[in-house]
Design an enzyme around this catalytic site. Structure first.
Site, PDB file in Angstrom:
ATOM      1  N   THR A  38      -4.423  -1.630 -40.610  1.00 56.66           N
ATOM      2  CA  THR A  38      -5.240  -1.237 -41.754  1.00 56.66           C
ATOM      3  C   THR A  38      -6.538  -0.634 -41.247  1.00 56.66           C
ATOM      4  O   THR A  38      -7.080  -1.099 -40.238  1.00 56.66           O
ATOM      5  CB  THR A  38      -5.539  -2.438 -42.677  1.00 56.66           C
ATOM      6  OG1 THR A  38      -6.463  -2.037 -43.687  1.00 56.66           O
ATOM      7  CG2 THR A  38      -6.097  -3.619 -41.927  1.00 56.66           C
ATOM      8  N   ASP A  41      -9.158  -0.832 -42.973  1.00 54.36           N
ATOM      9  CA  ASP A  41     -10.196  -1.635 -43.616  1.00 54.36           C
ATOM     10  C   ASP A  41     -10.712  -2.781 -42.753  1.00 54.36           C
ATOM     11  O   ASP A  41     -11.778  -3.303 -43.013  1.00 54.36           O
ATOM     12  CB  ASP A  41      -9.671  -2.218 -44.933  1.00 54.36           C
ATOM     13  CG  ASP A  41      -9.220  -1.141 -45.897  1.00 54.36           C
ATOM     14  OD1 ASP A  41      -9.794  -0.036 -45.857  1.00 54.36           O
ATOM     15  OD2 ASP A  41      -8.296  -1.395 -46.676  1.00 54.36           O
ATOM     16  N   ARG A  48       4.156   1.371 -51.144  1.00 59.42           N
ATOM     17  CA  ARG A  48       3.983   0.031 -51.704  1.00 59.42           C
ATOM     18  C   ARG A  48       5.210  -0.225 -52.573  1.00 59.42           C
ATOM     19  O   ARG A  48       5.736   0.695 -53.182  1.00 59.42           O
ATOM     20  CB  ARG A  48       2.692  -0.034 -52.501  1.00 59.42           C
ATOM     21  CG  ARG A  48       1.475   0.014 -51.588  1.00 59.42           C
ATOM     22  CD  ARG A  48       0.172   0.046 -52.365  1.00 59.42           C
ATOM     23  NE  ARG A  48      -0.957  -0.146 -51.476  1.00 59.42           N
ATOM     24  CZ  ARG A  48      -1.540   0.820 -50.770  1.00 59.42           C
ATOM     25  NH1 ARG A  48      -1.080   2.048 -50.843  1.00 59.42           N
ATOM     26  NH2 ARG A  48      -2.571   0.559 -49.987  1.00 59.42           N
ATOM     27  N   THR A  62       9.713   0.163 -30.227  1.00 58.65           N
ATOM     28  CA  THR A  62      11.019   0.764 -29.937  1.00 58.65           C
ATOM     29  C   THR A  62      11.306   0.755 -28.443  1.00 58.65           C
ATOM     30  O   THR A  62      12.367   0.286 -28.011  1.00 58.65           O
ATOM     31  CB  THR A  62      11.079   2.206 -30.487  1.00 58.65           C
ATOM     32  OG1 THR A  62      10.886   2.161 -31.901  1.00 58.65           O
ATOM     33  CG2 THR A  62      12.416   2.859 -30.170  1.00 58.65           C
ATOM     34  N   ARG A  63      10.389   1.253 -27.649  1.00 55.45           N
ATOM     35  CA  ARG A  63      10.632   1.338 -26.206  1.00 55.45           C
ATOM     36  C   ARG A  63      10.727  -0.040 -25.554  1.00 55.45           C
ATOM     37  O   ARG A  63      11.615  -0.265 -24.723  1.00 55.45           O
ATOM     38  CB  ARG A  63       9.559   2.187 -25.547  1.00 55.45           C
ATOM     39  CG  ARG A  63       9.732   3.650 -25.911  1.00 55.45           C
ATOM     40  CD  ARG A  63       8.829   4.536 -25.124  1.00 55.45           C
ATOM     41  NE  ARG A  63       9.216   5.925 -25.348  1.00 55.45           N
ATOM     42  CZ  ARG A  63       8.681   6.932 -24.729  1.00 55.45           C
ATOM     43  NH1 ARG A  63       7.733   6.739 -23.839  1.00 55.45           N
ATOM     44  NH2 ARG A  63       9.080   8.164 -24.987  1.00 55.45           N
TER      45      ARG A  63
END
Length: 173
Positions: free
Chosen positions: A129, A131, A75, A27-28
């Site tokens: 993620t 993971d 999701r 955004t910035r």
């Protein structure tokens, strides 16, 4: 596709520490470079349902210390269909969004690739993620954030006990 003037950002799939920092940075940096930035709530589901708001430097202030993602995440089975992606594209056009930044894991980035191919939409994927299971990445938002902000004895314990409310509020749990 013409000149990019407006960029949409969404977080998709499971939330991960560092997603808010990514939202803030996009955004910035985008605003500083003359782009409008649109936040898309609940990932691809929000793109399909037109849950989109303009982000400002003020709206992303003081979010980096919060867990989860201010844009929420979900999701989307609908985005896996041609009709769902078509509806998402129409909402992008309606809102004037020319490109997407997708923060998410394997499913989210696969969706971005398919969407980019079908509609010639520039998409940037930020691997997010916990993971660390994305092929071609050494580190991801979430995995790196967790490792570098927690004691090495138990990454999962800190994430699960220190930020449960804000993380849980990121999805429909």
């Amino acid at each position: 596709m013409g000149k990019i003037k407006c960029i949409g950002i969404l977080t998709s799939g499971g939330d991960a520490p560092g997603m808010n920092a990514a939202i803030r940075a996009v955004t910035r940096a985008g605003i500083a470079n003359g782009f409008r930035i649109m936040g898309i709530y609940r990932g691809y589901e929000g793109l399909i349902n037109d849950e989109i708001v303009e982000l400002t430097t003020e709206s992303v202030s003081n979010i980096i210390q919060r867990g989860g993602t201010i844009l929420k995440t979900a999701r989307s089975k609908d985005f896996e269909t041609e009709s769902g992606r078509k509806k998402a594209f129409k909402n992008m056009q309606k809102r004037g969004i020319d490109a997407l930044v997708v923060v998410g894991g394997n499913g989210s980035l696969t969706g971005a690739r398919i969407f980019a191919q079908e509609y010639d939409v520039p998409c940037i994927g930020l691997p997010g993620t916990i993971d660390n299971d994305l092929n071609g990445t050494d580190s991801t938002i979430g995995y790196d954030t967790t490792l570098n902000t927690t004691p090495s004895w138990n990454v999962w314990t800190r994430y699960a006990t220190r930020l449960p409310r804000t993380s849980a509020s990121s999805s429909s749990r």
